[in-house]
Design a protein around this motif. Sequence first.
Motif, PDB file in Angstrom:
ATOM      1  N   TYR A  46      46.405  51.600  44.439  1.00  0.00           N
ATOM      2  CA  TYR A  46      46.049  51.136  45.775  1.00  0.00           C
ATOM      3  C   TYR A  46      44.602  51.392  46.194  1.00  0.00           C
ATOM      4  O   TYR A  46      44.216  51.045  47.306  1.00  0.00           O
ATOM      5  N   VAL A  47      43.765  51.990  45.352  1.00  0.00           N
ATOM      6  CA  VAL A  47      42.412  52.356  45.771  1.00  0.00           C
ATOM      7  C   VAL A  47      41.561  51.122  46.074  1.00  0.00           C
ATOM      8  O   VAL A  47      41.016  50.963  47.182  1.00  0.00           O
ATOM      9  N   TYR A  48      41.410  50.204  45.105  1.00  0.00           N
ATOM     10  CA  TYR A  48      40.561  49.030  45.330  1.00  0.00           C
ATOM     11  C   TYR A  48      41.124  48.149  46.441  1.00  0.00           C
ATOM     12  O   TYR A  48      40.378  47.586  47.253  1.00  0.00           O
ATOM     13  N   LYS A  49      42.434  48.034  46.486  1.00  0.00           N
ATOM     14  CA  LYS A  49      43.075  47.210  47.513  1.00  0.00           C
ATOM     15  C   LYS A  49      42.746  47.725  48.907  1.00  0.00           C
ATOM     16  O   LYS A  49      42.426  46.941  49.822  1.00  0.00           O
ATOM     17  N   THR A  50      42.814  49.048  49.089  1.00  0.00           N
ATOM     18  CA  THR A  50      42.528  49.628  50.400  1.00  0.00           C
ATOM     19  C   THR A  50      41.038  49.600  50.713  1.00  0.00           C
ATOM     20  O   THR A  50      40.632  49.351  51.852  1.00  0.00           O
ATOM     21  N   ALA A  51      40.202  49.862  49.709  1.00  0.00           N
ATOM     22  CA  ALA A  51      38.756  49.894  49.935  1.00  0.00           C
ATOM     23  C   ALA A  51      38.226  48.527  50.368  1.00  0.00           C
ATOM     24  O   ALA A  51      37.329  48.433  51.219  1.00  0.00           O
ATOM     25  N   PHE A  52      38.757  47.456  49.805  1.00  0.00           N
ATOM     26  CA  PHE A  52      38.272  46.114  50.122  1.00  0.00           C
ATOM     27  C   PHE A  52      39.119  45.429  51.197  1.00  0.00           C
ATOM     28  O   PHE A  52      39.139  44.209  51.283  1.00  0.00           O
ATOM     29  N   SER A  53      39.809  46.209  52.008  1.00  0.00           N
ATOM     30  CA  SER A  53      40.515  45.632  53.145  1.00  0.00           C
ATOM     31  C   SER A  53      39.551  45.543  54.325  1.00  0.00           C
ATOM     32  O   SER A  53      38.470  46.126  54.323  1.00  0.00           O
ATOM     33  N   GLY A  54      39.926  44.850  55.338  1.00  0.00           N
ATOM     34  CA  GLY A  54      39.058  44.723  56.505  1.00  0.00           C
ATOM     35  C   GLY A  54      37.867  43.817  56.239  1.00  0.00           C
ATOM     36  O   GLY A  54      37.908  42.887  55.419  1.00  0.00           O
ATOM     37  N   LYS A  55      36.760  44.104  56.924  1.00  0.00           N
ATOM     38  CA  LYS A  55      35.587  43.232  56.851  1.00  0.00           C
ATOM     39  C   LYS A  55      34.867  43.312  55.510  1.00  0.00           C
ATOM     40  O   LYS A  55      34.070  42.441  55.188  1.00  0.00           O
ATOM     41  N   LEU A  56      35.119  44.368  54.723  1.00  0.00           N
ATOM     42  CA  LEU A  56      34.452  44.464  53.422  1.00  0.00           C
ATOM     43  C   LEU A  56      34.929  43.361  52.482  1.00  0.00           C
ATOM     44  O   LEU A  56      34.256  43.049  51.502  1.00  0.00           O
ATOM     45  N   SER A  57      36.075  42.761  52.780  1.00  0.00           N
ATOM     46  CA  SER A  57      36.559  41.665  51.934  1.00  0.00           C
ATOM     47  C   SER A  57      35.606  40.476  51.957  1.00  0.00           C
ATOM     48  O   SER A  57      35.664  39.608  51.084  1.00  0.00           O
ATOM     49  N   LEU A  58      34.693  40.448  52.956  1.00  0.00           N
ATOM     50  CA  LEU A  58      33.686  39.387  53.015  1.00  0.00           C
ATOM     51  C   LEU A  58      32.536  39.641  52.056  1.00  0.00           C
ATOM     52  O   LEU A  58      31.672  38.789  51.879  1.00  0.00           O
ATOM     53  N   HIS A  59      32.504  40.840  51.452  1.00  0.00           N
ATOM     54  CA  HIS A  59      31.403  41.216  50.555  1.00  0.00           C
ATOM     55  C   HIS A  59      31.917  41.420  49.136  1.00  0.00           C
ATOM     56  O   HIS A  59      31.551  42.378  48.467  1.00  0.00           O
ATOM     57  N   GLU A  60      32.759  40.545  48.664  1.00  0.00           N
ATOM     58  CA  GLU A  60      33.359  40.718  47.338  1.00  0.00           C
ATOM     59  C   GLU A  60      32.411  40.197  46.261  1.00  0.00           C
ATOM     60  O   GLU A  60      32.735  39.275  45.506  1.00  0.00           O
ATOM     61  N   ASN A  61      31.235  40.800  46.191  1.00  0.00           N
ATOM     62  CA  ASN A  61      30.262  40.445  45.167  1.00  0.00           C
ATOM     63  C   ASN A  61      30.266  41.504  44.080  1.00  0.00           C
ATOM     64  O   ASN A  61      30.778  42.615  44.268  1.00  0.00           O
ATOM     65  N   PHE A 321      37.489  43.707  35.634  1.00  0.00           N
ATOM     66  CA  PHE A 321      38.327  42.543  35.906  1.00  0.00           C
ATOM     67  C   PHE A 321      37.947  41.895  37.234  1.00  0.00           C
ATOM     68  O   PHE A 321      37.837  40.659  37.338  1.00  0.00           O
ATOM     69  N   LEU A 322      37.720  42.718  38.262  1.00  0.00           N
ATOM     70  CA  LEU A 322      37.380  42.184  39.588  1.00  0.00           C
ATOM     71  C   LEU A 322      36.039  41.462  39.588  1.00  0.00           C
ATOM     72  O   LEU A 322      35.838  40.521  40.369  1.00  0.00           O
ATOM     73  N   SER A 323      35.128  41.911  38.736  1.00  0.00           N
ATOM     74  CA  SER A 323      33.815  41.266  38.709  1.00  0.00           C
ATOM     75  C   SER A 323      33.912  39.805  38.278  1.00  0.00           C
ATOM     76  O   SER A 323      32.996  39.017  38.541  1.00  0.00           O
ATOM     77  N   LYS A 324      35.000  39.430  37.633  1.00  0.00           N
ATOM     78  CA  LYS A 324      35.215  38.045  37.209  1.00  0.00           C
ATOM     79  C   LYS A 324      36.345  37.361  37.987  1.00  0.00           C
ATOM     80  O   LYS A 324      36.584  36.172  37.793  1.00  0.00           O
ATOM     81  N   HIS A 325      37.029  38.124  38.849  1.00  0.00           N
ATOM     82  CA  HIS A 325      38.158  37.565  39.606  1.00  0.00           C
ATOM     83  C   HIS A 325      38.102  38.093  41.044  1.00  0.00           C
ATOM     84  O   HIS A 325      38.955  38.878  41.466  1.00  0.00           O
ATOM     85  N   HIS A 326      37.102  37.664  41.780  1.00  0.00           N
ATOM     86  CA  HIS A 326      36.937  38.154  43.150  1.00  0.00           C
ATOM     87  C   HIS A 326      38.128  37.803  44.032  1.00  0.00           C
ATOM     88  O   HIS A 326      38.445  38.526  44.985  1.00  0.00           O
ATOM     89  N   GLU A 327      38.790  36.718  43.743  1.00  0.00           N
ATOM     90  CA  GLU A 327      39.887  36.257  44.595  1.00  0.00           C
ATOM     91  C   GLU A 327      41.137  37.132  44.478  1.00  0.00           C
ATOM     92  O   GLU A 327      42.042  37.059  45.317  1.00  0.00           O
ATOM     93  N   GLN A 330      43.048  41.851  46.409  1.00  0.00           N
ATOM     94  CA  GLN A 330      44.166  42.513  47.081  1.00  0.00           C
ATOM     95  C   GLN A 330      45.374  42.728  46.155  1.00  0.00           C
ATOM     96  O   GLN A 330      46.374  43.292  46.586  1.00  0.00           O
ATOM     97  N   ARG A 331      45.275  42.298  44.943  1.00  0.00           N
ATOM     98  CA  ARG A 331      46.358  42.530  43.978  1.00  0.00           C
ATOM     99  C   ARG A 331      45.768  42.780  42.595  1.00  0.00           C
ATOM    100  O   ARG A 331      46.314  42.355  41.588  1.00  0.00           O
ATOM    101  N   SER A 332      44.638  43.451  42.605  1.00  0.00           N
ATOM    102  CA  SER A 332      43.839  43.582  41.379  1.00  0.00           C
ATOM    103  C   SER A 332      44.529  44.406  40.308  1.00  0.00           C
ATOM    104  O   SER A 332      44.408  44.107  39.120  1.00  0.00           O
ATOM    105  N   PHE A 333      45.264  45.462  40.690  1.00  0.00           N
ATOM    106  CA  PHE A 333      45.822  46.341  39.659  1.00  0.00           C
ATOM    107  C   PHE A 333      46.799  45.590  38.754  1.00  0.00           C
ATOM    108  O   PHE A 333      46.668  45.605  37.525  1.00  0.00           O
ATOM    109  N   TYR A 334      47.782  44.945  39.346  1.00  0.00           N
ATOM    110  CA  TYR A 334      48.778  44.253  38.529  1.00  0.00           C
ATOM    111  C   TYR A 334      48.211  42.982  37.909  1.00  0.00           C
ATOM    112  O   TYR A 334      48.645  42.564  36.830  1.00  0.00           O
ATOM    113  N   LYS A 335      47.242  42.345  38.568  1.00  0.00           N
ATOM    114  CA  LYS A 335      46.608  41.162  37.993  1.00  0.00           C
ATOM    115  C   LYS A 335      45.818  41.513  36.734  1.00  0.00           C
ATOM    116  O   LYS A 335      45.677  40.691  35.821  1.00  0.00           O
ATOM    117  N   ALA A 336      45.288  42.731  36.681  1.00  0.00           N
ATOM    118  CA  ALA A 336      44.468  43.148  35.539  1.00  0.00           C
ATOM    119  C   ALA A 336      45.304  43.541  34.324  1.00  0.00           C
ATOM    120  O   ALA A 336      44.755  43.797  33.252  1.00  0.00           O
TER     121      ALA A 336
END
Length: 758
Positions: A46-61, A321-327, A330-336
């Motif tokens: 849950y770390v990346y999911k929680t960190a990129f919640s809120g307005k930071l989700s607009l900065h998924e670079n 994985f996230l660097s190539k799958h920004h979308e 919010q489900r990065s762990f299981y997607k990876a």
Amino acid sequence: MNAPEQASELGISQQNVKRVSYTTVLTLAYQSLGVVYGDISTSPLYVYKTAFSGKLSLHENDEEIFGVLSFIFWTMTLIALFKYIFIVMSANDNGEGGTFALYSLLCRHARLSILPNQQDVDEKLSSYARDRSADSQQSLALKSFLEKHPIFRTSLLIFVLLGTCMAIGDGILTPSISVLSAVSGVKLKIPELHENYVVTISCVILLGLFSLQHHGTHRVAFLFAPVVMAWLLCICCIGIYNIFCWNTQIIHALSPVYMLSFLRNTGTEGWVSLGGVVLSITGVEAMFTDMGHFSPLSIRVAFTVLVYPSLILAYMGEAAFLSKHHEDIQRSFYKAIPEPVFWPVFIVATLAAVVGSQAVISATFSIVSQSSALNCFPRVKIIHTSSKIYGQIYIPEVNWMLMFLCLAVTIGLRDTNMIGHAYGLAVTTVMFVTTCLMGLIIIIVWKRRIINAISFVVICGSVELLYISSSICKVPEGGWIPLTLSLIFMAVMYIWNYGTMKKHQFDIENKVSINRIISLGPSLGMVRVPGIGLVYTNLVTGIPAIFGHFVTNLLAFHQVLVFVCVKSVQVPHVSEHERFLMSRVGPKEYGMFRCIVRYGYKDLQQENYNFDDSLVTGILQFVETEDGDCSRPAAISSGQIGNQRIQAFSTRDLSSLGLYHETSTQSQCDVGGTSSDINQSEAPPLKGETLRILKAEESGVAHILGHSYAKAKKSSPILKKLAIDVVYAFLNKNCRDPDDVLNVPHTSLLEVGMVYYV
């Protein structure tokens, strides 16, 4: 090198370990995986999911993803590895860790004890080890300051209670976020599955977990370490796969430059998101708290060899994985997770979440037990769940309270992001309390220069305050939960401690003079009937007020009278042979004794042995050695031979008992040791008083307890009346009675009601 020296070098309690080898250390390191590291190992869920919640989700670079990874790496390195593994674990209290262990060290070295009835003889306990080297000028000044200003001692107690309450809050939030995060992965394979079903499945797992607590964990504990090891190896391998598959340049994110770039580019949104980053080190406090079950060295080996590198590789792989799958943020762990191994990893993840939750629940039981021993929590029923493994306990009241709150959080929030916001505040607060206590220990206990303490507090404390400030911003989004719970628990614990201390003060002010009792003569103005009467009291000297009621209102009392004081001392454990402290009250013909029963703050007072037999045997042992010749073999009662119970104690056992004089007319002796069979004909004859005590025991043993009711004085402020007359009275009425805690048989129990005004 002998065994004690090895244990000292390895940081292992001499009470628990007699011989240490590399094999033992590796075995303990392996076993610690299932008990200590279940919480921190499941953080990647849950770390990346929680960190990129809120307005930071607009900065998924990529730069933001690299920045979050850089914060995770350096936070784990600085806080988990540098602070806890290399420094804090060196401050263990006879091998025990946790907030209370640090506070105990300070209490012993600076006389800050919150426990009443502490005696100089307690410092002779084998576990009451202190550094006898000369204090530095700075440590002396700090000790003097704390001893002269009670307000700072009280503030320190409240500060410790804050950390303890946040740790209890951790026990509520960890099962919720771990299980819900693990189960939510199933939605990737079954997209049409409604969120309500995910929450329901999570609640069923939590309900089953708490419902099975009374059985203990010893039947399945052997599976915990393999589950966590399999989990760590899984996320490690997946992390390595993702690094090489998606972005090998992710290793550059380990540079601290990316942290500065992250904050510069994201501004306030990046700072607020750090409340999610701190979830990467959840469990480090549990790692320190649970070290008493193992050893500092074994925990260090497990963390540095397996846990730390596995987690770092897992976070790096997920970031690649996230660097190539920004979308998929919010489900990065299981997607990876690679498709062929998804379901096996999902099953292991769910099992690891349950193991991590179990470890935190057990730690909460231990914290509450310690708090109760230190008079900071209402009396609760403590049940041993294992006859072989010491320290495995179950507390029914706490278990159902945790279950209700866990289910309420899971159903009420239904979102791991909001639970994560609450979780981050609880975790960082506990870590900051530990940092401040360590600053005091560096000066007072280790006697180092104040600049060393300031450097430690500034380096670690500044990082933790940064995370606390970001977590506070999330108070409206879930952070209010640990704050509210902690304030409630703090109020309960402080009021209970305050009321208990006031009761002790009342007992001291109203105790009966020994001279008054002696002036009544050997019969005490009553008819002395056969039997032994045990009068329970909080006093280590003097006669309790409840006995004054007996002298005034009753016409008869037992032939042998024993004033029993059950108290906790500021050490984690008291060995069995140092448990009882015996003395005589008045002349021999009065037949009155005092027995002080000492427990450490991690000892369990609900012992499995027969307390009456142990106490009577201790009195007989004291009587037989009262003349000071502790090397004299004595025949003491213990087994049925005719109408008497006889036990032989060897010279080796009795010679280990120390005699000392509390006053010029009273003597006390530590009583205990292991019995040894010797030829009965070689033992000298029993004393006449010993025979009288044996005969009295055959007539029966009665237990007399005082049942006190506190009331605030009419002149007291309204706040004090509310605390004493409402809160403390409610807690005292609904908590476990003293006879339940002491396992007193109800058939021989007599309670005496008393009202005291504070």
